[in-house]
Design an enzyme around this catalytic site. Structure first.
Site, PDB file in Angstrom:
ATOM      1  N   LYS A 107      56.906  46.798  48.622  1.00  0.00           N
ATOM      2  CA  LYS A 107      57.337  47.265  47.291  1.00  0.00           C
ATOM      3  C   LYS A 107      58.827  47.014  47.062  1.00  0.00           C
ATOM      4  CE  LYS A 107      55.456  51.482  47.920  1.00  0.00           C
ATOM      5  NZ  LYS A 107      55.077  52.878  47.619  1.00  0.00           N
ATOM      6  N   LYS A 110      61.215  48.373  48.865  1.00  0.00           N
ATOM      7  CA  LYS A 110      61.968  49.597  49.140  1.00  0.00           C
ATOM      8  C   LYS A 110      62.161  49.754  50.648  1.00  0.00           C
ATOM      9  CE  LYS A 110      60.696  53.300  46.650  1.00  0.00           C
ATOM     10  NZ  LYS A 110      59.761  54.262  46.004  1.00  0.00           N
TER      11      LYS A 110
HETATM   12  N1  CTP Z   1      58.002  64.477  42.849  1.00  0.00           N
HETATM   13  C1  CTP Z   1      58.100  65.642  42.058  1.00  0.00           C
HETATM   14  N2  CTP Z   1      59.341  66.102  41.677  1.00  0.00           N
HETATM   15  C2  CTP Z   1      60.456  65.447  42.050  1.00  0.00           C
HETATM   16  C3  CTP Z   1      60.382  64.268  42.862  1.00  0.00           C
HETATM   17  C4  CTP Z   1      59.123  63.817  43.242  1.00  0.00           C
HETATM   18  O1  CTP Z   1      57.096  66.252  41.709  1.00  0.00           O
HETATM   19  N3  CTP Z   1      61.633  65.907  41.632  1.00  0.00           N
HETATM   20  C5  CTP Z   1      56.688  63.969  43.221  1.00  0.00           C
HETATM   21  C6  CTP Z   1      56.439  62.557  42.708  1.00  0.00           C
HETATM   22  O2  CTP Z   1      56.054  62.604  41.330  1.00  0.00           O
HETATM   23  C7  CTP Z   1      55.326  62.086  43.632  1.00  0.00           C
HETATM   24  C8  CTP Z   1      55.653  62.819  44.951  1.00  0.00           C
HETATM   25  O3  CTP Z   1      56.591  63.860  44.621  1.00  0.00           O
HETATM   26  O4  CTP Z   1      54.060  62.516  43.150  1.00  0.00           O
HETATM   27  C9  CTP Z   1      56.274  61.892  45.971  1.00  0.00           C
HETATM   28  O5  CTP Z   1      57.387  61.300  45.337  1.00  0.00           O
HETATM   29  P1  CTP Z   1      58.379  60.273  46.027  1.00  0.00           P
HETATM   30  O6  CTP Z   1      58.374  59.003  45.262  1.00  0.00           O
HETATM   31  O7  CTP Z   1      58.133  60.192  47.479  1.00  0.00           O
HETATM   32  O8  CTP Z   1      59.789  61.057  45.800  1.00  0.00           O
HETATM   33  P2  CTP Z   1      60.972  60.776  44.796  1.00  0.00           P
HETATM   34  O9  CTP Z   1      62.006  61.830  45.027  1.00  0.00           O
HETATM   35  O10 CTP Z   1      60.456  60.586  43.389  1.00  0.00           O
HETATM   36  O11 CTP Z   1      61.526  59.393  45.375  1.00  0.00           O
HETATM   37  P3  CTP Z   1      62.307  58.210  44.647  1.00  0.00           P
HETATM   38  O12 CTP Z   1      63.618  58.765  44.173  1.00  0.00           O
HETATM   39  O13 CTP Z   1      62.471  57.177  45.750  1.00  0.00           O
HETATM   40  O14 CTP Z   1      61.431  57.714  43.509  1.00  0.00           O
END
Ligand code: CTP
Length: 139
Positions: free
Chosen positions: A45, A47
């Protein structure tokens, strides 16, 4: 009936938004199974994770709201996973809203509101900022 909920994520630099989402998903059923994306899948992806898969998976598996963790290593495994775990609900944060609606023919698909103002991306950016230095020299 044992109602099974399934979700997926990277869960890098595990934070409160992750915990709140997993807690709310678990409350929708009796068991929560979580696909944690592998380091190799993240590379596909484009990342790169800070914490390796083995540790991210161990943290998620240790949560009282999580019943099982398995590796997510490709985009196309969700239908097979839903069938093999017998999942009734597929849930994600609402940043994914609409993306998995096609799974609605085999289970209920839900998108829960994200916790505001916290993300792995934001934490990574904060940690990279140079910290404020206090002047060690005497007045
Ligand atoms: N999630 C959430 N609230 C947040 C951050 C994440 O509910 N503030 C949820 C995402 O919507 C997803 C799950 O946690 O269903 C895993 O998210 P992930 O992508 O691992 O975390 P993120 O913090 O969103 O990471 P990134 O910044 O890399 O997108």
């Amino acid at each position: 009936m044992n109602k099974i909920v399934i979700t997926y994520g990277t869960f890098d630099l595990f934070h409160i938004g992750h915990l709140k989402l997993l807690t709310r998903l678990r409350a929708l059923g009796d068991r929560l199974v979580v696909g944690v994306s592998t380091d190799e899948f993240n590379a596909v992806k484009g990342k790169r994770t800070t914490i390796p898969y083995i540790d991210r998976a161990a943290i998620v598996a240790a949560l009282s709201v999580v019943d099982a963790v398995f590796p997510e290593d490709n985009w196309d495994q969700k239908r097979t996973d839903i069938a093999r775990f017998g999942a009734h609900v597929f849930g994600m944060g609402d940043d994914w809203k609409g993306r998995f609606d096609d799974l609605g023919d085999i289970c209920e698909v839900v998108y829960l509101p994200r916790t505001p103002d916290v993300s792995t991306t934001e934490i990574r950016a904060q940690v990279r900022k140079p910290s404020l230095q206090t002047d060690p020299s005497p007045c």
